[in-house]
Design a protein around this motif. Structure first.
Motif, PDB file in Angstrom:
ATOM      1  N   SER A 145       0.831  -1.210   0.000  1.00 37.45           N
ATOM      2  CA  SER A 145       0.000   0.000   0.000  1.00 37.45           C
ATOM      3  C   SER A 145       0.862   1.256   0.000  1.00 37.45           C
ATOM      4  N   ARG A 146       2.135   1.119   0.403  1.00 38.86           N
ATOM      5  CA  ARG A 146       2.957   2.322   0.413  1.00 38.86           C
ATOM      6  C   ARG A 146       3.776   2.464  -0.864  1.00 38.86           C
TER       7      ARG A 146
ATOM      8  N   LEU B 102      -2.250   2.285  -5.517  1.00 41.82           N
ATOM      9  CA  LEU B 102      -3.448   1.980  -6.308  1.00 41.82           C
ATOM     10  C   LEU B 102      -3.564   0.485  -6.567  1.00 41.82           C
TER      11      LEU B 102
ATOM     12  N   MET C 200      -0.527  -6.329   3.026  1.00 43.31           N
ATOM     13  CA  MET C 200      -0.327  -5.185   2.141  1.00 43.31           C
ATOM     14  C   MET C 200      -0.374  -3.868   2.892  1.00 43.31           C
ATOM     15  N   TYR C 201      -1.242  -3.786   3.908  1.00 41.24           N
ATOM     16  CA  TYR C 201      -1.486  -2.485   4.522  1.00 41.24           C
ATOM     17  C   TYR C 201      -0.779  -2.290   5.861  1.00 41.24           C
ATOM     18  N   PHE C 202      -0.643  -3.366   6.645  1.00 40.31           N
ATOM     19  CA  PHE C 202      -0.142  -3.163   8.007  1.00 40.31           C
ATOM     20  C   PHE C 202       1.363  -3.377   8.105  1.00 40.31           C
TER      21      PHE C 202
END
Lengths: 509, 489
Positions: B369-370, B374, B435-437
């Motif tokens: 995600s970083r 997208l 993906m995000y954390f």
């Protein structure tokens, strides 16, 4: 009525702002988020001003047959109005409280703004499936908020939050599908007036209960809450405590009670026992916490138990009390988390023992904290008193035992809250770094003062808040009247004559 | 029912076969990279034209005599049209994503689009079949092309292994299916669906015919990778080149499921009680095994393979209902499933490291995600949609299926299925969590193709809440198509 679809507009404003936030830099995202939430607050004020108290049951209705199987149907009654007001009131404060967030600000603000849309949607939806979509969709942004911006144990907490609430809700979905097939409509007001067969009601009630009890949360399915609260960033905790927990209570008063009155009466013992246990057990747990946020989280569970007791007291006073406790708890626990956030930002610990004597170096902070502590305990002239008094008065007419046990919760509440306050604000300085903390700055003033004003307003003149929902509460009560269970409290009216005599006597002097 | 009418009804199939043969011959002379690309585009064009020819049938809701061709062996009705449109779309997508992938391995050849066209032709015949023999012909045409496709990446051992596994197990499944067909033929005296239905509608089902039904369903369960015939799926999906996996997970699944619906509801329709319990078991077992199996996976293609097993379970729940509503729900779910799966695999194809190598390990997409916000958003949308979390369209797919199941009076089945879906949510969440954390692993840095980006964007938009706006039209079409299967009833 207004010429434009104000509810859709209130849903759209934060959503559009959320998209903008994804593509701009951090300071800009903060500005956009603050502007959008303030705009929504303004729309909320318009909504309240235009709301016709004592008028039609459902107002600001919108209906568009956009989808297959369900429709874009919005509309609010007094209960929904007040909960929407609570949401839009807390949101700008949350944005302000997020100043300490430094990583991925745009996404953070976007998640919060999406959350706002979904919260308003939950309270405004008049279609069963639309409600469910808003209700469940909130999991995604909240999962991300806890998981990305939370504390050390954030991943465990985010999973627990997500899976617990999801498991609770999916059974409700099956019940909803069945109801829609049975009643032939997804329109909530029609379903509220529909009389389901008593046998079916039991199953439906249990399925809804599984969802709302987790959301509420009731003992023993409350264990996700302390984890989620402790790990979430300050603003996340405020939203969780302030609004998300209210979805459970709202679910009871909008769905379980009016749609399944008979089952509600049949299962009243279950609710009472779980609530009684919750009040006592979680209060005792709160008493021994070393973590400020955890303490407040457990106190939330105890307060929510008072809400369920009030909701299931089957009379106006109890229902009104439950609603006021929900609103009051939304403000007060939100404010308490903000108070924790204020000192957490300075010292980066939630350990109670690290603080002490803050009233010496942070007198203004201590004042606000004192006010919210008292409101949480339920001191007269604060919002907590009105709600708890009404809820207990309501349940007293139904069950003396429950009233007795629930009241001990308030005593215990005084215990743990005053103990918390003493350890943080009173006494001598224990740590040099805590002693050196500066008092509230302007931003923190702007966060806490409006909540303090609202708490006092609700405490001194609750009629402003009771009036819009009076008819709606009465409607729920009439739906419940048929199946009202016989409680253990067989109250008989007093003897007013003797009282009158006394007054006369007193007047003679 | 003259020959001309028959030819008109089967026009999309003729177009596909002529085009495939012409392209095959053409590719004998053109083996350069440019030729391969040209053949690909021509194949996509063929699929598009076939879709344009098929669409009117769907919108007219053609059924019965008007759609019947070749003496009742073949039917170009609305149901077949719905399935075919999904197949064409899925095949088109897997053609579009292929060149970039194979060129990286210097293995792109014009035979790839040709084989896809043959497979699509086979699938078109499968979903249009009105006779067990037509069915088998379509199935084998599709399967033979698919075996080669699985092994298309010659230098890669995993690809060869996948091809071999797919072939051996696929052949076994075909054998089981044929055995079931022969039993069915023996005990009903006919191979035509209508004839079987007529024979089965008298009295109770005989033991021999029951065996026939069971074996046919077992063979088909193999093709749709329903538990307990799912074991090949993770290996083949992992080993096959990703564009081929994209194809396998979508088009043949649609074809096999549509075929299963046809056989179950048309041919075996009068004895639905005889096969319902088989389907119920396969559905619940697929949901649970798919969900549990995915938890421990470290390769994203394997994870998506288990996810497809899980999804097939939900689709089969609609079949278990054995009602028009259930069939319509299955078609709608299939449409959503195709979009989700293409989106998922396209996102996987976009995961490339700095040198342009393809990344498949889930651990390597940490912090996506970083680095690629997208792409991460697209993949997260697909994951949440696969998990069935509202407001994404995957939720509505599940909801219509459960609606049908509840309508058919099977509330405990619905409750069980939906409770099991929570297990599935766990591993979809895991991907989002990674993906995000997590901290960025810094692996996925390569640039992706424009075509991939567009495909992912289209799929993500379709399954986003905006997709609800077309549910009205899509469910209406699904209902019309599904109604075709219930002509006799």
């Amino acid at each position: 009525m207004l010429g434009f679809p104000i509810l859709s507009l209130m849903l759209a404003v934060p959503l559009v702002a959320a998209f903008i936030c994804l593509f701009v830099n951090a300071p800009m995202a903060r500005t956009v988020a603050l502007a959008a939430t303030l705009a929504n607050l303004a729309l909320g004020v318009v909504l309240w001003c235009q709301f016709d108290v004592g008028g039609a049951q459902w107002q600001f209705q919108e209906s568009k047959e956009l989808f297959s199987g369900f429709a874009w149907k919005l509309g609010i009654d007094g209960i929904a109005l007040l909960l929407i007001m609570l949401s839009v009131f807390l949101m700008p404060i949350c944005v302000l409280a997020s100043q300490s967030i430094e990583k991925r600000v745009g996404e953070y603000m976007a998640a919060f703004l999406v959350m706002e849309t979904l919260m308003i949607g939950v309270f405004a939806a008049q279609d069963l499936f639309l409600f469910y979509i808003f209700f469940e969709a909130g999991l995604i942004p909240m999962y991300l908020i806890i998981g990305v911006w939370g504390g050390a144990e954030r991943i465990y907490a985010s999973y627990k939050f997500f899976l617990y609430t999801l498991l609770g809700s999916v059974l409700m979905l099956i019940a909803m599908i069945w109801m829609v097939q049975e009643a032939g409509t997804t329109y909530v007001p029609t379903l509220m007036a529909y009389d389901f067969a008593v046998d079916a009601q039991k199953w439906l009630w249990l399925a809804f209960f599984a969802s709302f009890a987790v959301k509420m949360p009731m003992w023993p399915v409350h264990t996700w809450l302390p984890d989620a609260h402790v790990q979430a960033p300050t603003a996340g905790s405020v939203i969780l405590a302030g609004v998300l927990l209210k979805m459970g209570g709202y679910g009871f008063i909008r769905f379980s009670l009016p749609m399944f009155p008979q089952a509600s009466a049949d299962f009243v013992w279950l609710v009472y026992w779980l609530s009684m246990i919750a009040v006592v057990v979680t209060s005792l747990i709160a008493l021994v916490q070393h973590d400020m946020k955890k303490l407040i989280a457990y106190s939330s569970v105890a307060h929510m138990a008072i809400v369920t007791v009030g909701l299931f007291s089957f009379n106006t006073q109890g229902l009104e009390g439950a609603m006021v406790v929900m609103l009051s708890h939304g403000l007060v626990s939100g404010a308490l988390f903000l108070c924790v956030g204020v000192i957490y930002d300075r010292l980066h610990t939630r350990e109670i023992d690290r603080y002490g004597g803050l009233s010496i170096n942070m007198p203004k902070y201590a004042l606000f904290f004192m006010l919210f502590t008292m409101a949480s305990i339920g001191l007269p002239a604060t919002s907590g008193f009105v709600g708890e008094f009404l809820a207990l008065a309501g349940i007293y007419q139904q069950s003396s035992l429950v009233a007795f046990v629930a009241a001990t919760g308030i005593i215990l509440g005084a215990g743990y809250m005053l103990y918390l306050y003493r350890r943080i604000c009173f006494g001598d300085h224990k740590n040099a770094d805590a002693a050196a903390m500066p008092d509230l700055n302007l931003r923190e003033w702007a966060m806490l003062a409006p909540i303090a004003a609202a708490v006092l307003w609700m405490g001194v003149y609750p009629e402003s808040f009771l009036a819009p929902m009076r008819n709606d509460i009465r409607y729920v009560e009439t739906r419940l009247a048929a199946g009202k269970p016989v409680g253990d409290a067989q109250l008989t009216a007093g003897k007013p004559a003797a009282h009158a005599d006394h007054v006369e006597h007193g007047g003679a002097h | 029912m003259d020959l001309l009418q028959s030819l008109r009804i089967a026009a999309p199939e003729q177009l596909l076969s002529i085009s495939a043969i012409v392209l095959l011959v053409a590719s004998a002379w053109g083996q350069t990279r440019r030729d391969a690309r040209a053949v690909t585009w021509l194949a996509v064009l063929t699929l598009f034209v076939a879709a344009v020819m098929t669409a009117p049938v769907l919108f007219q809701g053609l059924r019965g005599e008007a759609a019947s061709a070749f003496g009742g062996l073949f039917s170009g009705d609305a149901f077949a049209a719905f399935a075919k449109l999904l197949i064409y779309a899925a095949a088109g997508a897997s053609l579009l994503v292929a060149p970039a992938f194979f060129e990286k391995h210097r293995a792109y050849r014009p035979e790839y689009p040709v084989l896809v066209l043959f497979a699509v032709l086979g699938m078109g015949i499968m979903v249009s079949a009105q006779d067990l023999l037509t069915l088998y012909m379509g199935l084998e045409l599709n399967s033979l092309a698919a075996y080669v496709l699985a092994a298309f990446l010659k230098p890669d051992q995993r690809s060869a292994e996948a091809g071999l596994k797919y072939f051996v197990l696929g052949a076994l499944a075909s054998g089981i299916l044929l055995f079931g067909m022969s039993l069915t033929y023996g005990f009903t005296g006919t191979t035509s669906y209508a004839g079987i239905a007529a024979a089965l509608s008298e009295g109770t089902v005989s033991k021999g015919a029951l065996f026939g039904i069971t074996f046919v369903l077992a063979g088909l369960a193999f093709k749709v990778s329903a538990v307990p015939f799912h074991m090949w799926t993770p290996d083949v999906y992992e080993g096959a080149p990703t564009p081929v996996t994209t194809f396998f997970a979508t088009a043949p699944k649609v074809a096999a499921l549509a075929l299963t619906m046809r056989v179950s509801l048309e041919a075996f329709g009068p004895q639905s009680a005889a096969w319902q319990q088989i389907v119920i078991f396969a559905a619940i077992a697929s949901i649970v095994v798919g969900a549990l199996g995915a938890i421990g996976q470290g390769n994203i293609k394997r994870l998506l393979a288990y996810s497809s097993i899980n999804n097939v379970g939900f689709i089969l729940l609609g079949l278990a209902a054995a009602t028009p509503a259930g069939a319509s729900a299955m078609l709608f779910y299939l449409a959503v499933y195709v979009a989700m799966t293409i989106g998922g695999f396209v996102a996987v194809l976009m995961l490339k490291d700095a040198k342009g190598n393809y990344v498949e390990a889930i651990a390597d997409i940490a912090g996506l995600s970083r680095t690629r916000p997208l792409l991460a958003l697209g993949l997260a949308t697909v994951m949440f949609s696969l998990a069935g979390i509202p407001p994404l369209l995957g939720f509505w797919g599940k909801l219509v299926v459960f609606q049908a199941v509840v309508e058919a009076g099977m509330v405990p089945l619905a409750a069980l299925g939906i409770a099991a879906s929570v297990i599935g949510a766990f591993y979809y969440l895991k991907v989002v969590k990674i993906m995000y954390f997590d901290e960025p692993a810094g692996k996925v840095t390569g640039k992706s193709d424009m075509v991939h980006e567009w495909l992912l964007a289209i799929c993500a938009l379709f399954i986003s809440p905006l997709g609800y706006l077309i549910t009205k039209c899509l469910i209406a079409l699904a209902t019309v198509s599904a109604g075709v299967l219930f002509v006799a009833a």
